[in-house]
Enzyme design. Structure first.
Site, PDB file in Angstrom:
ATOM      1  N   LEU A   1       0.818  -1.214   0.000  1.00 47.31           N
ATOM      2  CA  LEU A   1       0.000   0.000   0.000  1.00 47.31           C
ATOM      3  C   LEU A   1       0.847   1.257   0.000  1.00 47.31           C
ATOM      4  CD1 LEU A   1      -2.748  -1.019   2.589  1.00 47.31           C
ATOM      5  CD2 LEU A   1      -2.935  -0.964   0.097  1.00 47.31           C
TER       6      LEU A   1
ATOM      7  N   GLY B   1       7.527   4.267   3.668  1.00 46.38           N
ATOM      8  CA  GLY B   1       8.002   5.499   4.278  1.00 46.38           C
ATOM      9  C   GLY B   1       9.240   5.231   5.096  1.00 46.38           C
ATOM     10  N   GLY B   2       9.622   6.207   5.914  1.00 49.05           N
ATOM     11  CA  GLY B   2      10.820   6.054   6.723  1.00 49.05           C
ATOM     12  C   GLY B   2      10.711   4.929   7.739  1.00 49.05           C
TER      13      GLY B   2
ATOM     14  N   VAL C   1       3.721  -0.776   4.376  1.00 44.73           N
ATOM     15  CA  VAL C   1       2.367  -1.148   4.781  1.00 44.73           C
ATOM     16  C   VAL C   1       1.770  -2.023   3.683  1.00 44.73           C
ATOM     17  CG1 VAL C   1       0.058  -0.343   5.370  1.00 44.73           C
ATOM     18  CG2 VAL C   1       2.044   0.947   6.132  1.00 44.73           C
TER      19      VAL C   1
ATOM     20  N   LYS D   1       1.361  -3.040   9.130  1.00 47.60           N
ATOM     21  CA  LYS D   1       2.519  -2.147   9.133  1.00 47.60           C
ATOM     22  C   LYS D   1       3.752  -2.957   9.522  1.00 47.60           C
ATOM     23  CE  LYS D   1       4.189   2.154  11.205  1.00 47.60           C
ATOM     24  NZ  LYS D   1       3.867   3.246  12.143  1.00 47.60           N
TER      25      LYS D   1
ATOM     26  N   ASP E   1       3.852  12.852  13.802  1.00 49.16           N
ATOM     27  CA  ASP E   1       4.094  12.836  12.354  1.00 49.16           C
ATOM     28  C   ASP E   1       2.800  13.160  11.610  1.00 49.16           C
ATOM     29  OD1 ASP E   1       5.541  12.617  10.034  1.00 49.16           O
ATOM     30  OD2 ASP E   1       5.460  10.442   9.934  1.00 49.16           O
TER      31      ASP E   1
END
Length: 727
Positions: A402, A405-406, A410, A424, A522
């Site tokens: 999906l 990121g850092g 996911v 995740k 975030d």
């Protein structure tokens, strides 16, 4: 006229043709015939070449200048090495350098580095071989991609009056030097330098800062930091593919690039494939691979008996009267000894399989205990098995990805009861510490039940790093809808205001109603999801609890997303609730303008910060010139002006001057209810007008509603001296 001599010559060539062809294959030429194989000391393998007829296509045409320096295509990157086996290029990348006078904190020399663009060809910076290194004191090294905005960075500090200087890149830990891994699928690289305190606290320890890309397998000394030092280029690794399609869709195409006796390998860094010679073959896979005669290389390919070459392999039989594997050794064996050895091998294999199974189960149990399974299994949180999530995501197949990121990746999953989930999966290299506080807090977070918050369904503790399982939200991120000009959900102010209210209510819930309070850490448009009814849901909450960070000292690695980061957090390293307010203010600006957070280029090629540009437009009364949507009427213009003023307060550089999320949520919710009320009144008035009511009465009611609306629009005011506020 053909003479007798000509006939003899042609006959000789025909007889020698198979030998000549075999000899050409045995040489394993890298380049096409009649094409240069080298430029200076650099070998040029096909599909690369100098000139149109020597390269596979225009993307692989190289230039060899008068200094015998090899340059890559239109990017003009100096090429030091090309590897067909690894599909990489070692190139010289420009370095960012800035020197300053610490006593005045004014730069003496400022080297602005233009972005390195790999162009439209099948080239990407390697995410597994490269890393960004920052060297200096009070230094922030940043790297960004022109297509994705700011990506990442790291911070480097020095103790006052301590001339700490690293000698190699292997010791970049934040003191005098820092480093950060490289993201996937990057084609344009912009390296820049910044400073937290404008070098006012570092005296004259190191007068120069550097930021540069480096191949982590390439050993090199770090710059000393002197003004006179020439450190303009560093060596970075560029990955390439021969075609942009995947192997599965290319193997039957006419332009399939892999020749005989080759394997097709899909790239793990974006799209495309490359070719490799099969095991037992050598050569250039884009020209052809030939069989290795292992029997002619006895030192490399062992044989203690009779060697016979086969296509792609070789056989080795022990001499008559001896037994064993000729490739390992030959000896005289009796029947009893043979059966004994066979039995021992069978027992060893069975024991080996059992040991692997036991080790795997013990590892799962060890991870379960380390990750707090004893505490969490007694709380109201579902504990998933690792095998259960692997089956749900088809072993984390790319088709179920999906986003990335850092934190990691996911994946979408489907449970046996057809429940759709989002798994995740953090990177195992991240140093995430699971302590008792987190174990207890995760049990509390798992009970969060708010309509505008993505619900945590459970977690898996059997893996090295715990996996979190969320509800699946189907309509993508707010970031995607803001950037999509065809998105109908954001075509009107009404829906933008609603999404802003729903997001604010979720953050207010974290700060005011959760026990203990949760700092998101975030907040950004990619962490705001829209469900099937386009209701906003905030994701990735409580992420800061997964990180063991001492908030009383300055962080050497900033967590979060550049463009959304609270300036006070960047300087102090302390994350507060007002940090979430600042990040939410940036999201409000996104909803209003459609601009990307961080820096962007103006029409005159000036780099400007999005928040600064927004504040300037408010001051210059030009806000409506930068809106990312059409305004319906004057009433909406007034509402937008009110929201813009609220966003201005949220992005204040001083945290104490920002409102709380409760104040923000109440103000926006009041504005939304007033908007809905006016909309209902206008529809009612239109109905009355169509049924014959007086136009004069309609205008009077409209004026009364406007007056009531203006009476209710009480802005949030601040007393800066006493650090208090009122509504």
């Amino acid at each position: 006229m053909i003479t007798k001599t000509d006939c003899v010559l042609w006959l000789t060539l025909i007889l020698l043709w198979p030998t000549t062809k075999a000899a050409a294959a045995a040489t394993g030429l890298n380049a096409k015939p009649n094409c240069p194989e080298k430029c200076g000391e650099v070998t040029i393998p096909y599909p690369f070449g100098i000139g149109e007829n020597c390269a596979l296509n225009n993307h692989f045409i190289l230039q060899c200048n008068h200094n015998s320096e090899l340059l890559l295509g239109t990017s003009n990157i100096p090429v030091l090495e090309i590897s067909v086996e690894n599909g990489t290029i070692l190139g010289s990348i420009r370095t960012a350098k800035s020197c300053y006078n610490a006593s005045r904190a004014n730069p003496l020399i400022s080297s602005s580095v233009s972005p390195t663009n790999l162009g439209e060809g099948p080239f990407r910076f390697s995410n597994t071989r490269n890393k960004l290194i920052g060297s200096g004191c009070d230094t922030l090294a940043l790297m960004s991609d022109a297509t994705q905005g700011l990506i990442s960075g790291c911070a480097s500090f020095c103790a006052a009056e301590t001339p700490y200087v690293n000698t190699t890149k292997d010791f970049c830990s934040g003191l005098g030097c820092c480093q950060i891994p490289f993201p996937r699928s990057v084609k344009t690289l912009d390296i820049s330098l910044s400073s937290f305190y404008n070098h006012t606290r570092t005296s004259n320890i190191r007068p120069c800062d550097y930021a540069f890309l480096v191949d982590e397998t390439f050993d090199m000394p770090l710059p000393s930091g002197s003004v006179e030092e020439e450190f303009n280029l560093s060596n970075g690794r560029i990955e390439w593919v021969v075609k942009e399609q995947r192997c599965e869709t290319s193997i039957d195409l006419a332009d399939y690039a892999c020749r005989d006796n080759t394997d097709c390998i899909n790239s793990e860094n974006g799209h495309g494939y490359r070719c490799l010679c099969k095991q037992g073959f050598h050569g250039n896979p884009y020209l052809g691979c030939y069989d290795i005669d292992e029997c002619k290389e006895p030192t490399k390919y062992k044989c203690y008996g009779t060697c016979k070459n086969t296509i792609g392999n070789y056989t080795c039989h022990c001499p008559l009267g001896k037994h064993g594997d000729g490739k390992v050794g030959c000896e005289g064996l009796g029947i009893t000894k043979i059966f004994t050895i066979i039995g021992a091998i069978i027992v060893a294999v069975i024991l080996g399989v059992l040991i692997l199974i036991l080790r795997k189960e013990r590892r799962k149990q060890r991870n379960f205990l380390k990750n707090g399974g004893i505490i969490l299994q007694h709380q109201r949180v579902r504990i998933f098995k690792a095998a259960e999530l692997e089956k749900a995501t088809k072993n984390y197949d790319d088709s179920h990805l999906l986003g990335e990121g850092g934190f990691g990746s996911v994946y979408k999953g489907v449970l046996p009861d057809n429940t759709q989930v989002a798994v995740k999966k953090p990177r195992e290299t991240d140093k995430i510490q699971i302590n008792k506080e987190f174990q207890q807090e995760l049990g509390i977070i798992s009970q969060v039940n708010h309509k505008n918050v993505v619900k945590i369904l459970g977690l898996c503790l059997e893996t090295k790093v715990p996996l979190l399982v969320y509800e699946f939200v189907s309509n993508g991120t707010l970031y995607h809808h803001i950037r999509d000009k065809n998105s109908q959900i954001l075509s009107t102010w009404k829906h933008r205001l609603r999404i802003a209210v729903e997001t604010a209510l979720a953050l207010d819930y974290f700060h005011s109603l959760a026990s203990p309070p949760i700092i998101h850490g975030d907040v950004k448009s990619t962490n705001i999801l829209l469900d099937e009814n386009y209701i906003a849901k905030v994701a990735d909450f409580g992420a800061s609890m997964l990180i063991s960070l001492d908030q009383t000292t300055t962080a050497t690695k900033i967590q979060g997303t550049f463009g959304y980061l609270d300036p006070e957090y960047v300087v102090s390293g302390i994350l507060t609730e007002k940090s979430d307010v600042y990040s939410y203010g940036v999201v409000l600006v996104e909803l209003l303008t459609g601009l990307k957070p961080g820096f962007f280029l103006t029409s005159d090629n000036q780099k400007i910060n999005m928040v600064h540009h927004f504040l300037c437009c408010i001051e210059n009364n030009s806000l409506f010139q930068i809106l990312g949507f059409k305004v319906a009427d004057k009433i909406e213009m007034e509402e937008i002006q009110t929201v813009a003023e609220l966003a201005k307060k949220c992005v204040s550089s001083i945290g104490i001057q920002r409102p709380t999320m409760k104040e923000v949520a109440e103000e926006l919710d009041r504005l939304k209810r007033l908007h809905d009320s006016l909309w209902a009144q206008e529809n009612s008035k239109e109905t009355e007008h169509l049924s014959g009511e007086s136009l004069k009465n309609s205008k009077s009611e409209h004026s009364t509603a406007m007056a009531s609306r203006q009476d209710n629009q009480t802005a949030i005011s601040f007393d800066i001296e006493n650090y208090s506020y009122s509504v």
